[in-house]
Write an enzyme that holds these catalytic residues in place. Structure first.
Site, PDB file in Angstrom:
ATOM      1  N   GLU A  17       0.816  -1.223   0.000  1.00  0.00           N
ATOM      2  CA  GLU A  17       0.000   0.000   0.000  1.00  0.00           C
ATOM      3  C   GLU A  17       0.838   1.255   0.000  1.00  0.00           C
ATOM      4  OE1 GLU A  17      -3.224  -1.374   3.003  1.00  0.00           O
ATOM      5  OE2 GLU A  17      -2.987   0.791   3.107  1.00  0.00           O
ATOM      6  N   CYS A  68       3.205   8.357   1.717  1.00  0.00           N
ATOM      7  CA  CYS A  68       3.553   7.394   2.760  1.00  0.00           C
ATOM      8  C   CYS A  68       3.860   6.074   2.047  1.00  0.00           C
ATOM      9  CB  CYS A  68       2.362   7.256   3.711  1.00  0.00           C
ATOM     10  SG  CYS A  68       2.569   5.973   4.932  1.00  0.00           S
ATOM     11  N   CYS A 119       4.813  -7.397   7.898  1.00  0.00           N
ATOM     12  CA  CYS A 119       5.708  -6.957   8.970  1.00  0.00           C
ATOM     13  C   CYS A 119       5.772  -8.072   9.996  1.00  0.00           C
ATOM     14  CB  CYS A 119       5.169  -5.676   9.606  1.00  0.00           C
ATOM     15  SG  CYS A 119       6.220  -5.042  10.927  1.00  0.00           S
ATOM     16  N   CYS A 141       2.594  -5.951  16.224  1.00  0.00           N
ATOM     17  CA  CYS A 141       1.880  -5.048  17.139  1.00  0.00           C
ATOM     18  C   CYS A 141       0.386  -5.379  17.078  1.00  0.00           C
ATOM     19  CB  CYS A 141       2.119  -3.590  16.748  1.00  0.00           C
ATOM     20  SG  CYS A 141       3.872  -3.184  16.689  1.00  0.00           S
ATOM     21  N   CYS A 169      -2.192  -3.280  14.844  1.00  0.00           N
ATOM     22  CA  CYS A 169      -1.796  -2.912  13.482  1.00  0.00           C
ATOM     23  C   CYS A 169      -2.219  -3.945  12.431  1.00  0.00           C
ATOM     24  CB  CYS A 169      -0.286  -2.724  13.443  1.00  0.00           C
ATOM     25  SG  CYS A 169       0.317  -2.338  11.797  1.00  0.00           S
ATOM     26  N   GLU A 204       8.513  -2.609   8.837  1.00  0.00           N
ATOM     27  CA  GLU A 204       9.410  -1.962   9.783  1.00  0.00           C
ATOM     28  C   GLU A 204      10.689  -1.598   9.003  1.00  0.00           C
ATOM     29  OE1 GLU A 204       9.755  -0.660  12.917  1.00  0.00           O
ATOM     30  OE2 GLU A 204      11.746  -0.349  12.114  1.00  0.00           O
ATOM     31  N   SER A 264       9.788   6.081  10.223  1.00  0.00           N
ATOM     32  CA  SER A 264       9.149   5.703  11.483  1.00  0.00           C
ATOM     33  C   SER A 264       9.558   4.281  11.869  1.00  0.00           C
ATOM     34  CB  SER A 264       7.628   5.776  11.310  1.00  0.00           C
ATOM     35  OG  SER A 264       6.986   5.309  12.469  1.00  0.00           O
ATOM     36  N   SER A 301       7.532   4.874  17.244  1.00  0.00           N
ATOM     37  CA  SER A 301       6.205   4.476  17.710  1.00  0.00           C
ATOM     38  C   SER A 301       6.322   4.045  19.159  1.00  0.00           C
ATOM     39  CB  SER A 301       5.694   3.303  16.864  1.00  0.00           C
ATOM     40  OG  SER A 301       5.571   3.724  15.542  1.00  0.00           O
ATOM     41  N   ASN A 331      -7.025   3.671  14.966  1.00  0.00           N
ATOM     42  CA  ASN A 331      -7.927   3.162  13.940  1.00  0.00           C
ATOM     43  C   ASN A 331      -8.235   1.721  14.297  1.00  0.00           C
ATOM     44  OD1 ASN A 331      -8.742   4.660  11.575  1.00  0.00           O
ATOM     45  ND2 ASN A 331      -6.559   5.028  11.256  1.00  0.00           N
ATOM     46  N   CYS A 354      -3.306   2.339   7.826  1.00  0.00           N
ATOM     47  CA  CYS A 354      -2.374   1.827   6.834  1.00  0.00           C
ATOM     48  C   CYS A 354      -2.287   0.313   6.980  1.00  0.00           C
ATOM     49  CB  CYS A 354      -0.990   2.401   7.126  1.00  0.00           C
ATOM     50  SG  CYS A 354      -0.350   3.344   5.779  1.00  0.00           S
TER      51      CYS A 354
HETATM   52  N1  SAH Z   1       6.758  -0.083  11.473  1.00  0.00           N
HETATM   53  C1  SAH Z   1       6.916   1.304  11.642  1.00  0.00           C
HETATM   54  C2  SAH Z   1       6.317   2.137  10.536  1.00  0.00           C
HETATM   55  C3  SAH Z   1       5.002   1.706   9.986  1.00  0.00           C
HETATM   56  S1  SAH Z   1       3.606   1.876  11.046  1.00  0.00           S
HETATM   57  C4  SAH Z   1       6.394   1.734  12.979  1.00  0.00           C
HETATM   58  O1  SAH Z   1       5.748   0.943  13.650  1.00  0.00           O
HETATM   59  O2  SAH Z   1       6.677   2.863  13.371  1.00  0.00           O
HETATM   60  C5  SAH Z   1       3.275   3.628  11.008  1.00  0.00           C
HETATM   61  C6  SAH Z   1       2.576   4.169  12.246  1.00  0.00           C
HETATM   62  O3  SAH Z   1       1.192   3.759  12.264  1.00  0.00           O
HETATM   63  C7  SAH Z   1       3.174   3.665  13.531  1.00  0.00           C
HETATM   64  O4  SAH Z   1       3.289   4.700  14.470  1.00  0.00           O
HETATM   65  C8  SAH Z   1       2.154   2.659  13.983  1.00  0.00           C
HETATM   66  O5  SAH Z   1       2.272   2.387  15.335  1.00  0.00           O
HETATM   67  C9  SAH Z   1       0.874   3.329  13.563  1.00  0.00           C
HETATM   68  N2  SAH Z   1      -0.272   2.437  13.538  1.00  0.00           N
HETATM   69  C10 SAH Z   1      -0.325   1.151  13.158  1.00  0.00           C
HETATM   70  N3  SAH Z   1      -1.583   0.663  13.277  1.00  0.00           N
HETATM   71  C11 SAH Z   1      -2.344   1.680  13.729  1.00  0.00           C
HETATM   72  C12 SAH Z   1      -3.716   1.813  14.060  1.00  0.00           C
HETATM   73  N4  SAH Z   1      -4.545   0.781  13.955  1.00  0.00           N
HETATM   74  N5  SAH Z   1      -4.168   3.005  14.501  1.00  0.00           N
HETATM   75  C13 SAH Z   1      -3.324   4.053  14.631  1.00  0.00           C
HETATM   76  N6  SAH Z   1      -2.009   4.005  14.326  1.00  0.00           N
HETATM   77  C14 SAH Z   1      -1.524   2.825  13.906  1.00  0.00           C
HETATM   78 FE1  SF4 Z   2       4.964  -3.482  12.017  1.00  0.00          FE
HETATM   79 FE2  SF4 Z   2       4.835  -0.862  12.566  1.00  0.00          FE
HETATM   80 FE3  SF4 Z   2       2.601  -2.333  12.294  1.00  0.00          FE
HETATM   81 FE4  SF4 Z   2       4.125  -2.688  14.415  1.00  0.00          FE
HETATM   82  S1  SF4 Z   2       3.012  -0.807  13.897  1.00  0.00           S
HETATM   83  S2  SF4 Z   2       3.244  -4.336  13.151  1.00  0.00           S
HETATM   84  S3  SF4 Z   2       6.162  -2.392  13.558  1.00  0.00           S
HETATM   85  S4  SF4 Z   2       4.095  -1.891  10.717  1.00  0.00           S
END
Ligand code: SAH
Ligand code: SF4
Length: 377
Positions: A114, A127, A134, A138, A141, A182, A213, A236, A312, A356
């Site tokens: 994406e 972005c 990944c 998390c 996510c 990541e 990030s 994050s 989200n 995302c």
């Molecule tokens: N892996 C990296 C970059 C991609 S995620 C990281 O984790 O920083 C980009 C951002 O979106 C991160 O801050 C992540 O924690 C956040 N993110 C992921 N899922 C989300 C969600 N459901 N709601 C809000 N932010 C989210």
């Molecule tokens: Fe991966 Fe970033 Fe999503 Fe965590 S928040 S699962 S590190 S993309």
């Protein structure tokens, strides 16, 4: 006869060059560094400056040899025989009323990634994804739900910008590496990608207009600060204590806050740049007054900014519930009153999809359903 001999010799030399650089035939020019392109031109019997010329075209987003108007027709023919210019395929595009565009791009091996295009007052931003999937897992996510399929190459990361500019007809000024994946888990490709888009002869995107990030891979933060002191770093954080952070971000078990926070401090001391902490507001998980007190304590004295993101929600059954925008605003005020600058992230493209990684996740589910249906048929 002579021409045939030349061709044969070239193929032998090309195979050797491919082996040396660990690339496959036909050579995908989008996957080569400038140095590699120069080496390949020598194999084609050309002067090294031709390699730099082609590198320039590739980094301007050229996807055919015809576009390379300062390259002779003869060389273009030779290139066509032995090389190609790889490109992402547009699988889906969603446009929001606020100008945000979400793309789902297909990769050569069938994976999908994406990319999001956003319009701000200060310019156009993109972005990009750094991996297909990944492995950080998390809990909130969508990107991590299916695990890691594979790393993206620097060419595939850069191509998201080329294709986006081509499709929207707009110039990109800011790049955030915040899509799926990541980036510090794919550091070599990330580094080459940054060098490429910064190239004066290509997209010429300033280092200060790039933000990466990370979920907090401590072992890479120092290296990144040394390699790219002008690129912005976002971390994050999403929790004020190890117990809470380990619950939602398994990476914290390997790199706890006692290592992450000092690494962030070192980053700001080395680069003199403000670090951004991302904090997704999760109801009753990290949004209580006492959580924010602890957060302010944790970040005390660090040159930083906190970006509050109302979560989200990615699945109905998940324990992670979104905190409201109003609560995010209150948290921002609490932090500000404790001397920490904080803003609530504007949410763009709400009407087209949520977090995302969701588009990709939905697409994968749909494909799984199709496969199941086919199997049942
Ligand atoms: N892996 C990296 C970059 C991609 S995620 C990281 O984790 O920083 C980009 C951002 O979106 C991160 O801050 C992540 O924690 C956040 N993110 C992921 N899922 C989300 C969600 N459901 N709601 C809000 N932010 C989210
Ligand atoms: Fe991966 Fe970033 Fe999503 Fe965590 S928040 S699962 S590190 S993309």
């Amino acid at each position: 006869m002579k021409e045939n001999d030349d061709k044969q010799n070239r193929i032998v030399d090309l195979r050797t060059c491919c082996k040396e650089h660990d690339v496959d035939l036909p050579v995908d020019l989008k996957e080569l560094t400038e140095k590699q392109l120069v080496d390949f031109m020598v194999v084609f019997g050309e002067k090294s400056f031709r390699g730099r010329q082609i590198y320039k075209w590739i980094n301007k987003g050229a996807c055919t040899f015809e576009e390379m108007t300062d390259i002779s027709a003869g060389l273009r023919e030779k290139l066509k025989e032995n090389a190609c210019i790889g490109s992402l395929t547009l699988l889906r595009k969603q446009e929001s009323s606020d100008g945000t565009v979400k793309f789902l791009f297909g990769l050569k091996d069938g994976n999908a990634i994406e990319t999001v295009f956003m319009k701000y007052k200060y310019g156009n931003s993109i972005c990009v994804s750094s991996q297909a999937g990944c492995r950080m897992g998390c809990t909130f996510c969508a990107s991590g739900k299916l695990g890691l399929a594979r790393n993206l190459t620097h060419g595939e990361i850069a191509d998201q910008i080329f294709r986006c500019e081509e499709i929207t007809g707009q110039k990109i000024n800011h790049v955030v590496v915040m899509g799926t994946g990541e980036p510090f888990d794919n550091y070599d490709n990330l580094a080459e990608f940054i060098r490429r888009i910064n190239d004066k002869n290509g997209l010429n995107i300033g280092m200060r207009n790039i933000t990466v990030s990370t979920s907090g891979l401590v072992n890479v933060i120092d290296r990144f600060a040394a390699d790219f002191p002008q690129v912005n770093l976002a971390v994050s954080l999403h929790a004020p204590t190890d117990e809470q952070r380990s619950r939602t971000m398994p990476v914290n078990r390997k790199y706890p806050l006692s290592e992450l926070i000092p690494a962030c401090r070192r980053y700001t001391e080395h680069t003199h740049r403000r670090i951004t902490f991302e904090y997704a507001v999760i109801k009753d998980e990290n949004d209580r007054d006492e959580d924010i007190e602890k957060l302010a304590e944790l970040l005390r004295g660090i040159l930083c900014h906190v970006n509050l993101i109302p979560l989200n929600e990615i699945e109905e059954k998940s324990d992670n519930r979104a905190g409201s925008r109003q609560r995010a605003g209150e948290i921002a005020e609490m932090l500000e009153s404790r001397g920490i600058t904080a803003t609530v992230r504007r949410s763009l493209g709400r009407d087209i999809d949520a977090a995302c990684g969701q588009l990709r996740l939905n697409e994968s589910f749909q494909r799984t359903i199709i496969v199941h249906n086919d199997n049942n048929a």
